[in-house]
Each structure stands twice: as structure tokens, then as C-alpha cells.
Design an enzyme around this catalytic site. Structure first.
Site, PDB file in Angstrom:
ATOM      1  N   LYS A 120       0.861  -1.188   0.000  1.00  0.00           N
ATOM      2  CA  LYS A 120       0.000   0.000   0.000  1.00  0.00           C
ATOM      3  C   LYS A 120       0.899   1.241   0.000  1.00  0.00           C
ATOM      4  O   LYS A 120       1.960   1.251   0.647  1.00  0.00           O
ATOM      5  CB  LYS A 120      -0.879  -0.038   1.255  1.00  0.00           C
ATOM      6  CG  LYS A 120      -1.933   1.045   1.341  1.00  0.00           C
ATOM      7  CD  LYS A 120      -2.769   0.820   2.609  1.00  0.00           C
ATOM      8  CE  LYS A 120      -3.858   1.855   2.786  1.00  0.00           C
ATOM      9  NZ  LYS A 120      -4.647   1.593   4.027  1.00  0.00           N
ATOM     10  N   SER A 201      -9.414   1.540   3.067  1.00  0.00           N
ATOM     11  CA  SER A 201      -8.562   2.325   2.205  1.00  0.00           C
ATOM     12  C   SER A 201      -7.462   1.509   1.519  1.00  0.00           C
ATOM     13  O   SER A 201      -6.791   2.020   0.621  1.00  0.00           O
ATOM     14  CB  SER A 201      -7.920   3.457   3.008  1.00  0.00           C
ATOM     15  OG  SER A 201      -7.037   2.948   3.990  1.00  0.00           O
ATOM     16  N   SER A 225      -9.842  -0.764   7.079  1.00  0.00           N
ATOM     17  CA  SER A 225      -9.131  -0.573   5.805  1.00  0.00           C
ATOM     18  C   SER A 225      -8.484  -1.826   5.215  1.00  0.00           C
ATOM     19  O   SER A 225      -8.101  -1.829   4.041  1.00  0.00           O
ATOM     20  CB  SER A 225      -8.080   0.521   5.942  1.00  0.00           C
ATOM     21  OG  SER A 225      -8.702   1.779   5.960  1.00  0.00           O
TER      22      SER A 225
END
Ligand SMILES: *[C@@H]1O[C@H](CO)[C@@H](O)[C@H](O)[C@H]1NC(C)=O
Ligand SMILES: *[C@@H]1O[C@H](CO)[C@@H](O)[C@H](O)[C@H]1NC(C)=O
Length: 516
Positions: A120, A201, A225
Site C-alpha cells: 500500500k 482504504s 481498511s
């Protein structure tokens, strides 16, 4: 005579061989076909097996993924950038494998050796890649060092293939921004149903691994997330107990709630990654405390097909939090004891982040933690939350400020630095968790709470508790949904047993087909 006999023998032998070939050839072909290694959907252990039998190199693997990324990423936007050194790293891994095989010590290579991973974009890498949380404000910033988890991955020999896209600033810029959107990569898409919410996210991590753009990924979670995008993209996400994995070098929201964990296609793959990234890091104090949870011999031993047997699983009374009926049947058939009709004290308060205090606490913690992160950068166009807010105003077109706003940033900027407000909020959240899920688990001697994949995340978030999301099905439109197993701090071994047995009993996951 001798000669005739010889001829007969030769003739016989010839015919025999011919028959043999005719009989065996299709079998060889079928056999060969059956065992033909395919990168798509391959697991870590299948890839390692192919490496060992010299049917595959890391270079081939990386080139396959780079091709898939260039083909599919313009549509899916799961990847924010690829590592310009990926092929070089693959060649290095291939060389190391070759020399270790020659030395007869191939078993000493780590199981992530030569395996490509996407991180990420809020996880720092000290290489030619950017670390930006999807924001243009951090483009060109230079991090002081690899994140703690990246150090462990590199040591294991994993190949950092690139950075996965993200809901910008891990969805802490504004309430209104859609999941999976950031100014650098645009809108990430759910590969199953392109118009469906990919959630976030860690959207890009889930999208990319679901669509076979990489073998495995890392995401981060503050509240939902990892679990939510895993739920929405038919992949497995492990949200570890806070502190089990180092947050050093991760663009933060809250040291109290942030955690780094794997998002992968199978439970076993996720556990291989988890096993690699857990443990002490001198740059994250929480790892000192949480290291005591790491079992001797690591986490792989908990991949047991009969892991559901005798497990006590709690189900909430609230219908919104009941797993689907097929999953319940599977859990029962696996030998789990379902403890039904439970209540979590103050659940309605916990689910409302303003009432619980979660949102105001995060707002205070974010400003302090982000400013500390930005200060530590070797170079950066922005050095504080105030700078980022100003940047967003200046480049409001590119950052879509008029459309999505930056209200969470403004809320956070308006808080006082650590002071009177923060401590009572934190104690309140701790108490809500202690009197809530933690008490319920103790009173009913539960091994896990089982719920649908995403609504439950605040319950786990406020207590720093772990959870695993596993694919559980697809709705009539083809949108995936998952099942979540949550538990007490450090209960990853039990959660892994449950999640793995559930997955082995169901095998729900199928690769995406990009429906509109
Ligand atoms: C990192 O960002 C810079 C712009 O600052 C860009 O030129 C570069 O290509 C990016 N790196 C990668 C690997 O995409
Ligand atoms: C949960 O709460 C409902 C009412 O709100 C009650 O009927 C039920 O008995 C409770 N269950 C447990 C296990 O306490």
C-alpha cells in the site's frame, strides 16, 4: 535362424515400443497438461514448488505481473507505481536460488524468497519509488529508511513489485471522498463488478491481488481498511493485533489503532506473509508489548483443515451482524459450537464514531503522528498537516478539493496537540472495548466472534483487536462478500485455524471477470 529369431525379436520389440508409446503418449500429455504450472491464481507454495522444479523463475513471474499490470491497470487502477528495479530484483533472487540449489541448501531459502509483493502506498520504501498515501503533496518526498515491515520482507527475499493504490491519505482527508480514489492513480475499481464499491482504504492491495496483478500484498488498517476491501474484492485480509507488526515508516493515522497486515488470495498465503512481517522493531514501541503474542514456531502450524472443530463462535443478535446462512451451516458442519443471540454492550455507541469518541480521538492523534512522520523525511515539499492543507488549496483542481473537500484534515488541524482532550477519549475507547467485545468473549468463552465482513470493524478497531476476513460468497449481481472472524488481542492462532478451515470447506473464491 539366429538371424530370423533376431529379426522377430527386433520386430516384436519395435511393435511393443510402438504400442507402449501409443498407450502412454496421451497419458504423458494429459499428465503434463494437468501439472502445467499457471501463474494466474498460483499460491506461494505452488510458486515455490515451481521454482524448485525449475518450471518457473522469479524473472518470468515478475514479467507476467508487469504485463498484467500494463494490460489491466488502466481499467482497475489498483497499482500506483511499479518498481523500476523489479526485474533486477527478480534476477538477483533467481541467482540466489540457483546457487543455494547447487549447494543443496534450497530449503534454507525463506518461503517468500523470490515472491513479488505490492505495498500500500503509505508504506515507506527507501528505493526509487515514491511513498505518498496517494497524495500529490508527498510526491518527491524522500523517506529516511524502509518501513519496519519492508525490512523484514527484504530480508526474507521478497520482491517489492510496486506500490498499491489507496483511498487518499488512508481515507482520512475527508468524509466525502469515494473509497479507492486518490489524486495520483484516480479511481480504483472493483474487478468483480466495476461499478461496485471496492471499499478501502487498502483498495489497491485488494483489487490487485484479486485480479492477479501480483502474488501477495500488504495493506494497513485503522478502522476497516484491510477487512472491508478484502470483503468487497473476494480476498483474504488479516488485520493483526495492534503492535504485532511494526508501524514504523508507515504514513500514520493513529498509533493507537494503526496496524499493517496482508491481503492475499488464500488464507495460507496471508499467513506466510503475516509470519514474515510480525515482530519486534526498535522504532515501534508497541511491538515490544505485542511480541509476547507471537507463538513459538510461528503461525504456519495453525493452518489446520479441521481448525473449526470444537471452536466456540459468537453470533450477535442484531440481524445486520449475522453471517449468511450458508456460512453458518459450514461452521456447524466443521464442528464449531455456535453461541447465538449475543449482545455487545454499547454496540450502538461503538458503531457511531462521534458518540464513541473514536473520531475525535483519531483527529487529535492524526495531526501529532503525521507531523512527526513528515518531520522525519529527508526531503519533502510538505512538513506539517498545515502545509498539506495549504498544498491542497493551491492544487485544488488536481486534488479535487471542491468536490471531495478536506474536512477531516481541517477538523484534525483544529485540535490541540496532545493534551487534556486526548487521554479521556482514549480511556473511554479502551473501556468501551473492555466492557464490549472483550467481556463478551470472556463470559461466553468464545474463540471468535463471527460476523459479515465489514460493519463490525469499529468494534475491533477501538480495542486494537485482530480480525480475519475470508471470501464467503457473491450477491446476485456478482459483488463479493466475506465473513469476518474477530477476537481478543493476540488470538491470531485461533483465528487462523478457524479462517483456514472455513476456506478449505468452502473454496468460495473465483477470479474476477470485470463485469460492468
Ligand atoms: C516518483 O515520482 C516522481 C515525481 O516526483 C516520478 O518522476 C517517478 O517516476 C516516480 N517513481 C516511480 C517509480 O514511478
Ligand atoms: C440480548 O439482548 C436482548 C434484548 O435486547 C435479549 O432479549 C437477549 O436475551 C440478550 N442476549 C443475551 C445473550 O444476553
Amino acid at each position: 535362424m539366429l538371424r530370423d529369431q533376431h529379426q522377430v525379436q527386433v520386430h516384436f520389440l519395435f511393435n511393443f515400443l510402438l504400442v507402449l508409446i501409443v498407450i502412454i503418449a496421451p497419458t504423458i500429455g494429459a499428465h503434463h497438461h494437468h501439472h502445467k504450472f499457471r501463474i494466474k491464481e498460483a499460491t506461494i507454495s505452488e510458486i515455490q514448488n515451481a521454482f524448485q522444479h525449475e518450471k518457473l523463475t522469479s524473472r518470468q513471474l515478475v514479467k507476467f505481473y508487469l504485463r498484467e499490470i500494463s494490460k489491466l491497470n488502466p481499467l482497475l487502477r489498483g497499482v500506483i507505481e511499479v518498481n523500476p528495479d523489479a526485474i533486477h530484483l527478480a534476477d538477483k533472487a533467481d541467482k540466489e536460488r540457483k546457487s543455494s540449489m547447487r549447494g543443496g541448501s534450497s530449503s534454507r531459502l525463506h518461503y517468500l524468497h523470490g515472491i513479488p509483493i505490492l505495498l500500500k502506498d503509505n508504506i515507506a520504501t527507501k528505493d526509487r519509488m515514491n511513498t505518498t498515501a496517494g497524495s500529490l503533496a508527498l510526491l518527491g518526498s524522500i523517506v529516511p529508511r524502509d518501513a519496519g515491515v519492508v525490512k523484514k520482507l527484504r530480508k526474507a527475499g521478497a520482491i517489492i513489485l510496486g506500490k498499491a493504490s489507496i483511498s487518499e491519505w488512508a481515507h482520512f482527508r475527508s468524509f466525502n471522498a469515494p473509497s479507492g480514489w486518490n489524486a495520483r492513480a484516480g479511481q480504483g475499481k472493483n474487478p468483480y463488478v466495476l461499478s461496485a464499491d471496492p471499499c478501502g482504504s487498502s483498495s489497491g492491495s485488494a483489487i490487485s491481488v484479486a485480479a492477479n496483478l501480483v502474488t501477495v500484498t500488504l495493506g494497513t488498517e485503522t478502522d476497516g481498511s484491510i477487512l472491508c476491501p478484502s470483503n468487497s474484492n473476494s480476498v483474504v485480509g488479516i488485520k493483526p493485533t495492534v503492535g504485532l507488526t511494526s508501524r514504523s515508516g508507515v504514513i500514520p493515522i493513529s498509533p493507537r489503532q494503526d496496524t499493517v497486515g496482508p491481503i492475499c488470495r488464500t488464507v495460507a498465503d496471508a499467513v506466510y506473509v503475516l509470519d514474515t512481517i510480525v515482530g519486534f522493531d526498535k522504532r515501534d514501541d508497541a511491538t515490544t508489548v505485542a511480541s509476547k503474542f507471537i507463538p513459538k514456531g510461528g503461525y504456519l502450524q495453525f493452518l489446520k483443515p479441521d481448525g473449526l472443530k470444537g471452536k466456540r463462535l459468537g453470533i450477535l443478535r442484531n440481524p445486520l451482524f449475522s453471517p449468511d446462512s450458508d456460512s453458518i451451516v459450514t461452521l456447524r458442519q466443521g464442528g464449531a459450537v455456535l453461541v447465538d443471540n449475543l449482545n455487545i454492550s454499547n454496540l450502538d455507541i461503538i458503531l457511531d464514531s462521534s458518540k464513541s469518541g473514536e473520531l475525535p480521538a483519531l483527529a487529535i492523534e492524526f495531526k501529532v503522528a503525521l507531523n512527526a512522520y513528515l518531520k522525519e523525511l529527508v526531503a519533502s515539499p510538505v512538513r506539517s498537516l498545515a502545509d498539506v492543507i495549504a498544498f491542497n488549496k493551491k492544487f485544488s483542481d488536481l486534488e479535487k478539493i471542491d468536490e471531495y473537500g478536506q474536512d477531516l484534515f481541517l477538523l484534525s488541524q483544529a485540535t490541540d496537540e496532545i493534551g487534556d482532550m486526548e487521554k479521556p477519549l482514549q480511556s473511554r475507547l479502551e473501556k468501551l472495548s473492555r466492557d464490549g467485545l472483550e467481556k463478551l468473549m470472556r463470559e461466553h468463552m468464545l474463540d471468535a466472534l463471527v460476523t459479515p465482513g465489514h460493519e463490525i470493524t469499529p468494534v475491533l478497531a477501538i480495542g486494537g483487536l485482530p480480525g480475519i476476513s475470508v471470501p464467503a460468497g457473491y450477491n446476485p449481481k456478482g459483488v463479493p462478500f466475506g465473513i469476518c472472524f474477530g477476537g481478543r488481542k493476540g488470538s491470531e492462532p485461533k483465528l487462523i485455524e478457524i479462517a483456514y478451515a472455513f476456506e478449505q470447506a468452502t473454496h468460495v473464491r473465483k477470479p474476477p471477470s470485470f463485469k460492468p
